[in-house]
Enzyme design. Structure first.
Site, PDB file in Angstrom:
ATOM      1  N   ARG A  99       9.518 -36.249  13.001  1.00  0.00           N
ATOM      2  CA  ARG A  99      10.280 -36.834  14.110  1.00  0.00           C
ATOM      3  C   ARG A  99      11.617 -37.280  13.533  1.00  0.00           C
ATOM      4  NH1 ARG A  99      11.309 -40.557  11.377  1.00  0.00           N
ATOM      5  NH2 ARG A  99      12.252 -41.540  13.188  1.00  0.00           N
ATOM      6  N   GLN A 125       7.865 -46.823  14.161  1.00  0.00           N
ATOM      7  CA  GLN A 125       8.629 -46.081  13.139  1.00  0.00           C
ATOM      8  C   GLN A 125       9.297 -47.026  12.139  1.00  0.00           C
ATOM      9  OE1 GLN A 125       8.733 -45.454  16.410  1.00  0.00           O
ATOM     10  NE2 GLN A 125       9.071 -43.296  16.863  1.00  0.00           N
ATOM     11  N   ASP A 136      19.945 -39.906  18.969  1.00  0.00           N
ATOM     12  CA  ASP A 136      19.304 -38.646  19.356  1.00  0.00           C
ATOM     13  C   ASP A 136      20.257 -37.749  20.119  1.00  0.00           C
ATOM     14  OD1 ASP A 136      16.925 -40.571  18.915  1.00  0.00           O
ATOM     15  OD2 ASP A 136      16.121 -38.529  18.852  1.00  0.00           O
ATOM     16  N   ASN A 155      19.153 -43.354  21.859  1.00  0.00           N
ATOM     17  CA  ASN A 155      18.386 -43.550  20.620  1.00  0.00           C
ATOM     18  C   ASN A 155      17.061 -44.217  21.002  1.00  0.00           C
ATOM     19  OD1 ASN A 155      18.274 -43.322  17.685  1.00  0.00           O
ATOM     20  ND2 ASN A 155      18.336 -45.549  17.649  1.00  0.00           N
ATOM     21  N   LYS A 156      16.232 -44.430  20.016  1.00  0.00           N
ATOM     22  CA  LYS A 156      14.886 -44.978  20.239  1.00  0.00           C
ATOM     23  C   LYS A 156      14.909 -46.180  21.186  1.00  0.00           C
ATOM     24  CE  LYS A 156      11.774 -43.783  19.155  1.00  0.00           C
ATOM     25  NZ  LYS A 156      11.007 -42.917  20.104  1.00  0.00           N
TER      26      LYS A 156
HETATM   27  O1  MRU Z   1      10.747 -40.614  18.567  1.00  0.00           O
HETATM   28  P1  MRU Z   1      11.451 -40.444  17.266  1.00  0.00           P
HETATM   29  O2  MRU Z   1      10.770 -41.101  16.116  1.00  0.00           O
HETATM   30  O3  MRU Z   1      11.786 -38.996  16.995  1.00  0.00           O
HETATM   31  O4  MRU Z   1      12.843 -41.187  17.483  1.00  0.00           O
HETATM   32  C1  MRU Z   1      13.758 -41.191  16.414  1.00  0.00           C
HETATM   33  C2  MRU Z   1      14.980 -41.965  16.673  1.00  0.00           C
HETATM   34  O5  MRU Z   1      15.206 -42.483  17.747  1.00  0.00           O
HETATM   35  C3  MRU Z   1      16.001 -41.991  15.581  1.00  0.00           C
HETATM   36  O6  MRU Z   1      16.687 -43.212  15.558  1.00  0.00           O
HETATM   37  C4  MRU Z   1      17.006 -40.858  15.815  1.00  0.00           C
HETATM   38  O7  MRU Z   1      16.333 -39.648  16.005  1.00  0.00           O
HETATM   39  C5  MRU Z   1      17.973 -40.731  14.704  1.00  0.00           C
HETATM   40  S1  MRU Z   1      17.228 -40.085  13.232  1.00  0.00           S
HETATM   41  C6  MRU Z   1      18.426 -39.886  12.063  1.00  0.00           C
END
Ligand code: MRU
Length: 347
Positions: free
Chosen positions: A53, A203, A244, A254-255
């Protein structure tokens, strides 16, 4: 402990490009288990189920996985291209929000389109693998450059808050937000990293804490609802996160929970930085309102492992990402330099 300058590499090609090994992030921090992938379906599931991820890593693994799977595509050029299209479709349905996935898959599609319809399957396989490997190399180089630009922005000492995992585990290595922190720490800045645990998939607690502790960087995990109190006490000097997808106007997906951090930073007068490679910028999207937000299974909120956290009769919501408006972003740090969000459209 000596600081690891690059951090973990979360995936690797082995067997001359015939097999993709992926560190199974669902098992961290308890176990370091590697998945061995060589078909499209298992690569797609690894992405959907969060074994891998993080926006850049999703793009890298999709590209490498497709190139590896192409070893088993038919030798007939027409059938090869049909198998490629089916693989492209399957992988592009895995996760909707991170634009890096689509950038990586489109690079592969362009590589074989350029070669013309009569090109033999072996040349198509070589083109896919070369393009996928270049995508991964470019991501690592971008992260290192982001680290240099961003490291200079962080204070010489103090607390730095991060959310989710935008580290080596989420990229081809080194990381974006955590790459900035690595660069700052290696250049002598005395930072205490606060990692939001990042409900519901954790995460921050599981991955950011694992990779920073492993790499000799001072990290403290906090529950997501503690950040404001630490800011009010003056324990946090800046926040830095990944992305993202970034819209043309500088809005950042982003997350989930990132928006809350940005609002808290604004209230406390703290800088809120976004670190992301150029592959996270979506020039086709004018504002964050157009960014597709992944809705994940409510089970991620309801349970933790086998433990039930929410009574069955209560509803749950589980949007995996949120959008931070450009107005709350102090700067976007990329491999091409540092931009104010309103400069992204012109860059
Ligand atoms: O659901 P995930 O774990 O894929 O979400 C990841 C994030 O939101 C990260 O902050 C983002 O992808 C940037 S990673 C360099």
């Amino acid at each position: 402990m000596a600081i690891d300058p690059i951090g973990v590499r979360p995936f690797e090609l082995v067997a001359g490009g015939g097999l993709l090994r992926v560190l199974d992030q669902r098992q961290l921090p308890a176990r370091e288990e590697w998945l061995e992938l060589h078909e499209v379906e298992s690569v797609a599931r690894a992405i959907e189920e969060l074994a891998v991820r993080g926006a850049p890593a999703i793009g890298c693994v999709a590209a490498l996985g497709l190139a590896v799977a192409a070893r088993r595509f038919p030798d007939d050029p027409g059938q090869f291209r049909s198998a490629f299209s089916a693989a492209y479709q399957r992988l592009s349905r895995t996760r909707p929000t991170a634009v890096n996935l689509f950038v990586a898959l489109d690079q592969l599609a362009e590589a074989i389109t350029r070669l013309g319809p009569d090109t033999d399957a072996e040349s198509l396989r070589v083109a896919l693998l070369t393009t996928a490997v270049r995508h991964v190399d470019d991501d690592l180089k971008a992260c290192l450059a982001i680290g240099v630009y961003g490291g200079a922005l962080l204070p010489n000492q103090g607390g730095v808050l991060t959310h989710c995992n935008a580290g080596a585990l989420a990229t081809a290595g080194y990381g974006t937000a955590l790459g900035v922190i690595r660069n700052a720490v290696v250049s002598g800045k005395r930072l205490q990293v606060f990692a939001d645990e990042t409900r519901p998939v954790l995460q921050g607690a599981r991955l950011t804490a694992w990779e920073l502790a492993r790499d000799g960087i001072d990290v403290t995990v906090i529950a997501d609802n503690m950040a404001g109190a630490l800011m009010a006490k003056g324990e946090i000097a800046a926040a830095i996160v990944g992305a993202d997808r970034i819209a043309r106007n500088g809005d950042v997906a982003n997350k989930i929970g990132t928006y809350t951090v940005a609002v808290l930073c604004r209230h406390h007068g703290l800088p809120f930085y976004v670190a992301a490679p150029w592959t996270s910028i979506d020039r086709n999207i004018a504002t964050g309102a157009e960014i597709p937000i992944e809705d994940r299974d409510g089970g991620e909120v309801r349970t933790h492992g086998r433990e039930v956290l929410v009574p069955p009769l209560a509803a749950v919501r589980n949007p995996a990402f949120d959008v931070t408006p450009a107005a709350l972003v102090t700067a976007i740090i990329t491999e091409r330099g540092v931009f104010r969000p309103d400069e992204i459209a012109l860059a």
